[in-house]
Write an enzyme that holds these catalytic residues in place. Structure first.
Site, short mmCIF file in Angstrom:
data_model
loop_
_atom_site.label_atom_id
_atom_site.label_comp_id
_atom_site.label_asym_id
_atom_site.label_seq_id
_atom_site.Cartn_x
_atom_site.Cartn_y
_atom_site.Cartn_z
N LEU A 65 28.70 1.07 80.11
CA LEU A 65 28.98 2.37 79.51
C LEU A 65 28.79 3.49 80.52
O LEU A 65 28.15 3.30 81.56
CB LEU A 65 28.06 2.55 78.30
CG LEU A 65 28.29 1.53 77.18
CD1 LEU A 65 27.10 1.44 76.25
CD2 LEU A 65 29.56 1.87 76.41
N PRO A 66 29.30 4.71 80.21
CA PRO A 66 29.26 5.77 81.22
C PRO A 66 27.85 6.23 81.65
O PRO A 66 27.60 6.35 82.84
CB PRO A 66 30.02 6.92 80.54
CG PRO A 66 30.90 6.27 79.53
CD PRO A 66 30.14 5.06 79.05
N THR A 96 25.35 2.23 85.10
CA THR A 96 24.43 2.94 85.99
C THR A 96 23.86 4.11 85.19
O THR A 96 24.61 5.02 84.83
CB THR A 96 25.16 3.48 87.24
OG1 THR A 96 25.75 2.39 87.93
CG2 THR A 96 24.19 4.21 88.16
N LYS A 171 19.42 0.69 92.47
CA LYS A 171 20.79 1.23 92.58
C LYS A 171 20.78 2.68 93.08
O LYS A 171 21.51 3.05 93.99
CB LYS A 171 21.45 1.12 91.20
CG LYS A 171 22.73 1.89 91.02
CD LYS A 171 23.94 1.13 91.45
CE LYS A 171 25.19 2.01 91.34
NZ LYS A 171 26.36 1.39 91.87
N LYS A 246 27.28 11.60 90.55
CA LYS A 246 26.51 11.09 89.40
C LYS A 246 25.25 10.37 89.88
O LYS A 246 24.14 10.62 89.41
CB LYS A 246 27.38 10.12 88.58
CG LYS A 246 26.61 9.45 87.45
CD LYS A 246 27.36 8.30 86.80
CE LYS A 246 26.41 7.54 85.88
NZ LYS A 246 26.98 6.37 85.25
P1 NAD Z 1 34.86 3.91 82.26
O1 NAD Z 1 34.78 5.30 81.75
O2 NAD Z 1 36.16 3.38 82.79
O3 NAD Z 1 34.36 2.89 81.11
C1 NAD Z 1 33.38 3.18 80.15
C2 NAD Z 1 33.90 2.68 78.81
O4 NAD Z 1 32.88 2.86 77.82
C3 NAD Z 1 35.13 3.47 78.32
O5 NAD Z 1 36.19 2.56 78.11
C4 NAD Z 1 34.65 4.12 77.02
O6 NAD Z 1 35.66 4.21 76.04
C5 NAD Z 1 33.54 3.17 76.61
N1 NAD Z 1 32.59 3.75 75.67
C6 NAD Z 1 31.92 4.93 75.76
N2 NAD Z 1 31.10 5.09 74.70
C7 NAD Z 1 31.26 3.98 73.92
C8 NAD Z 1 30.71 3.56 72.69
N3 NAD Z 1 29.83 4.31 72.03
N4 NAD Z 1 31.09 2.37 72.19
C9 NAD Z 1 32.00 1.60 72.84
N5 NAD Z 1 32.57 1.95 74.01
C10 NAD Z 1 32.21 3.12 74.54
O7 NAD Z 1 33.72 3.79 83.37
P2 NAD Z 1 33.55 2.63 84.48
O8 NAD Z 1 34.16 3.08 85.76
O9 NAD Z 1 33.94 1.32 83.88
O10 NAD Z 1 31.96 2.70 84.72
C11 NAD Z 1 31.04 2.12 83.80
C12 NAD Z 1 29.65 2.18 84.40
O11 NAD Z 1 29.65 1.47 85.64
C13 NAD Z 1 29.17 3.60 84.72
O12 NAD Z 1 27.81 3.70 84.38
C14 NAD Z 1 29.40 3.73 86.21
O13 NAD Z 1 28.52 4.65 86.83
C15 NAD Z 1 29.13 2.32 86.68
N6 NAD Z 1 29.78 1.95 87.94
C16 NAD Z 1 31.11 2.24 88.14
C17 NAD Z 1 31.71 1.89 89.35
C18 NAD Z 1 33.18 2.20 89.61
O14 NAD Z 1 33.62 2.08 90.77
N7 NAD Z 1 33.96 2.56 88.58
C19 NAD Z 1 30.96 1.23 90.34
C20 NAD Z 1 29.63 0.91 90.10
C21 NAD Z 1 29.06 1.27 88.88
#
Ligand code: NAD
Length: 295
Positions: A65-66, A96, A171, A246
């Site tokens: 999740l975000p 994260t 992290k 972030k």
């Molecule tokens: P994203 O926004 O693509 O995905 C998050 C998903 O969570 C979305 O699809 C959203 O609809 C869903 N969501 C939010 N609230 C919800 C709820 N209450 N119930 C169900 N679903 C819900 O983000 P991402 O890029 O996949 O990143 C996710 C996590 O991974 C973050 O914490 C980010 O910091 C971490 N991260 C991302 C990357 C990257 O390169 N994208 C790398 C390392 C870590």
């Protein structure tokens, strides 16, 4: 453990859940965004109509999740995971988030009779798709052992960092090093340009000298010396400046709460804040060299 509930099927969670399916797990998924749920269904994930439906028969749950507020709500709110999942299920949060939220949710899970791990990742969307993520894991030895087959299906390296919250701690400490070192390497290239020192020559010397670091040798912020770095493709991410900001903000929050002194981490957060405020948040984080050049 075969039945997995997966919540958060976005850029990272979607391909991670798909890799669990490929490894033979039965995955039921839930996301607020209907298009993400449709994409997941095409990868063999059973779409659930609610959070409770996604986890009610799960032996393990993975969330991606975000931010901390989403994780606290999804686990602890009325109708959330802690109330809906079968007792004894293993809970893994790979988002994260701030260390404090990770510890609060882990302790609520323990009170409700569940093992919980914080298991944030590095490796980005490329690593999520290829199943080569690195997991930094906080939680008990028993929970870490139980999670092995699940994490190995989504990643290549799985490291136990200690008790609850220590995965998140690892992290943000790592990414604070990364943010600071990228700014340092970028400043050095910007200075070299002013002094008439060629990019490749600085790279050849520094990559064999005491300035050597990952930001230089794997992710060089100027085009040329490392052909795979985002500088060679107009700074398309990669890892966005918004994501770096972030993580630097999370490091600053943790520093304030714990009383740690992180002046360069604070400066890095300020510089990335400025860069993102210029509308560059979707660029790769190594593009900060352009701001440091005054470009
Ligand atoms: P994203 O926004 O693509 O995905 C998050 C998903 O969570 C979305 O699809 C959203 O609809 C869903 N969501 C939010 N609230 C919800 C709820 N209450 N119930 C169900 N679903 C819900 O983000 P991402 O890029 O996949 O990143 C996710 C996590 O991974 C973050 O914490 C980010 O910091 C971490 N991260 C991302 C990357 C990257 O390169 N994208 C790398 C390392 C870590």
């Amino acid at each position: 453990m075969k039945k997995i509930g997966f919540v958060g099927l976005g850029n990272m969670g979607g391909p991670m859940a798909a890799n669990l399916v490929k490894a033979g797990f039965e995955v039921t998924g839930y996301d607020l965004a209907a298009d993400n749920l449709d994409r997941a269904a095409k990868a063999g994930i059973r779409p659930a109509a609610s959070l409770a439906e996604a986890v009610q028969a799960a032996e393990a749950v993975v969330t991606m999740l975000p931010a901390g507020a989403h994780v606290r709500a999804v686990y602890q709110n009325e109708g959330g995971i802690l109330g809906a999942v079968p007792r004894g299920a293993l809970l893994i949060d790979s988002s994260t988030i701030d260390v404090a939220s990770a510890r609060v949710v882990a302790s609520a899970a323990q009170e409700a009779g569940m093992d919980m791990l914080d298991a944030p990742v590095s490796g980005g969307t490329g690593g999520a798709e290829a199943g080569t993520l690195t997991f930094m894991v906080g939680g008990s030895d028993t929970a870490f052992e139980r999670a092995g087959p699940i994490l190995q299906a989504m990643g290549k390296t799985v490291v136990h960092a200690g008790g609850a919250g220590n995965g998140q701690a690892a992290k943000i400490c790592n990414n604070m090093i990364l943010g600071i070192s990228m700014i340092g390497v970028s400043e050095a290239f910007a200075l070299a340009e002013k002094l008439g020192l060629d990019h490749q020559r600085l790279f050849d010397i520094s990559s064999k000298s005491s300035g050597q670091c990952w930001s230089l040798t794997s992710y060089c912020p100027v085009p040329g010396p490392v052909p795979t770095s985002p500088a060679n493709r107009g700074y398309q991410p990669g890892f966005t400046a918004a994501m770096m900001l972030k993580d630097l903000k999370l490091a600053q929050e943790a520093a304030a709460e714990s009383g740690a002194s992180t002046p360069l981490g604070a400066e890095a957060a300020q510089l990335y804040n400025l860069f993102c405020a210029q509308g560059k948040d979707r660029q790769d984080f190594s593009a900060i060299i352009n701001m440091l050049r005054g470009a």
